[in-house]
Design a protein around this motif. Structure first.
Motif, PDB file in Angstrom:
ATOM      1  N   HIS A 189      64.056 -27.933 -77.775  1.00 28.97           N
ATOM      2  CA  HIS A 189      64.762 -27.698 -79.041  1.00 28.97           C
ATOM      3  C   HIS A 189      63.871 -27.913 -80.273  1.00 28.97           C
ATOM      4  CE1 HIS A 189      68.881 -28.565 -76.952  1.00 28.97           C
ATOM      5  NE2 HIS A 189      68.275 -27.475 -76.504  1.00 28.97           N
ATOM      6  N   PRO A 190      62.789 -27.159 -80.391  1.00 28.26           N
ATOM      7  CA  PRO A 190      61.910 -27.312 -81.559  1.00 28.26           C
ATOM      8  C   PRO A 190      62.533 -26.731 -82.822  1.00 28.26           C
ATOM      9  CG  PRO A 190      61.247 -25.415 -80.288  1.00 28.26           C
ATOM     10  CD  PRO A 190      62.338 -26.079 -79.496  1.00 28.26           C
ATOM     11  N   LEU A 250      64.479 -15.668 -78.372  1.00 27.86           N
ATOM     12  CA  LEU A 250      64.749 -16.958 -78.996  1.00 27.86           C
ATOM     13  C   LEU A 250      65.674 -16.820 -80.198  1.00 27.86           C
ATOM     14  CD1 LEU A 250      61.207 -18.627 -78.917  1.00 27.86           C
ATOM     15  CD2 LEU A 250      63.232 -19.346 -77.622  1.00 27.86           C
ATOM     16  N   VAL A 271      58.663 -22.528 -83.623  1.00 26.73           N
ATOM     17  CA  VAL A 271      57.805 -22.089 -82.527  1.00 26.73           C
ATOM     18  C   VAL A 271      56.648 -21.313 -83.142  1.00 26.73           C
ATOM     19  CG1 VAL A 271      57.596 -20.665 -80.460  1.00 26.73           C
ATOM     20  CG2 VAL A 271      59.709 -21.953 -80.889  1.00 26.73           C
ATOM     21  N   SER A 275      61.025 -23.937 -75.108  1.00 24.10           N
ATOM     22  CA  SER A 275      61.796 -24.057 -76.341  1.00 24.10           C
ATOM     23  C   SER A 275      63.247 -24.451 -76.066  1.00 24.10           C
ATOM     24  CB  SER A 275      61.761 -22.739 -77.123  1.00 24.10           C
ATOM     25  OG  SER A 275      60.451 -22.450 -77.540  1.00 24.10           O
ATOM     26  N   ARG A 276      63.819 -23.902 -75.019  1.00 23.92           N
ATOM     27  CA  ARG A 276      65.222 -24.211 -74.727  1.00 23.92           C
ATOM     28  C   ARG A 276      65.404 -25.605 -74.142  1.00 23.92           C
ATOM     29  NH1 ARG A 276      66.992 -18.091 -72.903  1.00 23.92           N
ATOM     30  NH2 ARG A 276      67.103 -17.316 -75.061  1.00 23.92           N
ATOM     31  N   VAL A 298      56.722 -26.147 -81.059  1.00 29.43           N
ATOM     32  CA  VAL A 298      56.177 -25.690 -79.783  1.00 29.43           C
ATOM     33  C   VAL A 298      55.066 -24.701 -80.095  1.00 29.43           C
ATOM     34  CG1 VAL A 298      56.630 -24.225 -77.770  1.00 29.43           C
ATOM     35  CG2 VAL A 298      58.218 -26.059 -78.351  1.00 29.43           C
ATOM     36  N   PRO A 302      65.407 -21.624 -82.874  1.00 30.38           N
ATOM     37  CA  PRO A 302      64.340 -22.134 -83.738  1.00 30.38           C
ATOM     38  C   PRO A 302      63.849 -21.079 -84.726  1.00 30.38           C
ATOM     39  CG  PRO A 302      63.410 -21.461 -81.661  1.00 30.38           C
ATOM     40  CD  PRO A 302      64.907 -21.276 -81.533  1.00 30.38           C
TER      41      PRO A 302
END
Length: 225
Positions: free
Chosen positions: A48-49, A70, A52, A44-45, A6, A81
């Motif tokens: 699910h990368p 995060l 980031v 991100s949530r 991301v 991540p």
């Protein structure tokens, strides 16, 4: 394995350019973008990368606060991540705090694309701390910037076995697990076991925090080879 990324930056052209450059790599998939820290958390949530790529200074919520949330998610949120931060500053107070909350590395804005891509790959693999000039200077400056941490860190160092101290020192010098294994003439799996124990004993999330601890405790001296 494809690395899911991301990209977070408040400048549209920069964000789009970074996404395009990373997407051009066969092993990297940009799964989302965000213009600020608040949206970075949401994206991100949901995606699910693995990594980031986060700008430090942004409106609404800066990169440091977004990274903190995060890396230390609320109960019920399992995914966490790796965070790679973009910065324009060689020495930046944001970055000192970022190391403590578990950010895995830093790259300067305008760095060659090869350096950025390698940073993403290294951090996604978790094999070694990315240490371009900015990261090394930041870590070496940390004992001077945070002098009160030395005594407490030194006491925690006393809880390690001699072999764990050896491994920690080599990791702080930038060696990968394979290189540590070769230096100590042991199996790589043995090094991984030592790494797991080091992380648990020192309450560290990753290699970046182990390197920070090595400097703060005085085990690694700034400027040492």
């Amino acid at each position: 394995m494809t690395i899911r990324v991301v990209v977070v930056d408040d400048q549209d052209m920069v964000r789009s350019g970074l996404s395009a450059l990373l997407s051009a790599q066969s092993d990297i998939d940009v799964v989302g973008e965000a213009p600020n820290g608040r949206l970075a958390i949401e994206v991100s949530r949901s995606t699910h990368p693995d990594v980031v790529l986060m700008d430090v200074r942004m409106p609404e919520m800066n990169g440091l606060e977004a990274a903190r949330r995060l890396l230390d998610p609320p109960r019920g949120v399992v995914h966490r991540p790796k965070v790679l931060m973009l910065t324009t500053f060689d020495i930046d107070d944001y970055v000192y705090e970022a190391l403590h909350i578990g950010v895995s590395g830093f790259v300067l804005r305008g760095a060659p694309i090869a350096e950025l891509v390698q940073a993403v790959r290294v951090i996604a693999a978790g094999e070694a701390l990315l240490a371009p000039s900015i990261t090394r200077r930041l870590i070496e400056e940390m004992p001077r910037r945070r002098p009160g941490t030395h005594r407490a860190s030194r006491l925690r160092l006393n809880g390690l076995t001699p072999r764990e101290v050896e491994v920690l020192l080599l990791v702080a010098r930038g060696l990968s697990n394979a290189e540590v294994a070769a230096r100590l003439v042991v199996a790589e799996q043995t090094v991984k076991t030592h790494m797991t124990r080091l992380l648990a004993k020192l309450g560290a999330r990753d290699r970046a925090q182990l390197v920070v601890f090595a400097y703060e405790s005085g085990l690694m001296v700034p400027g040492a080879p």
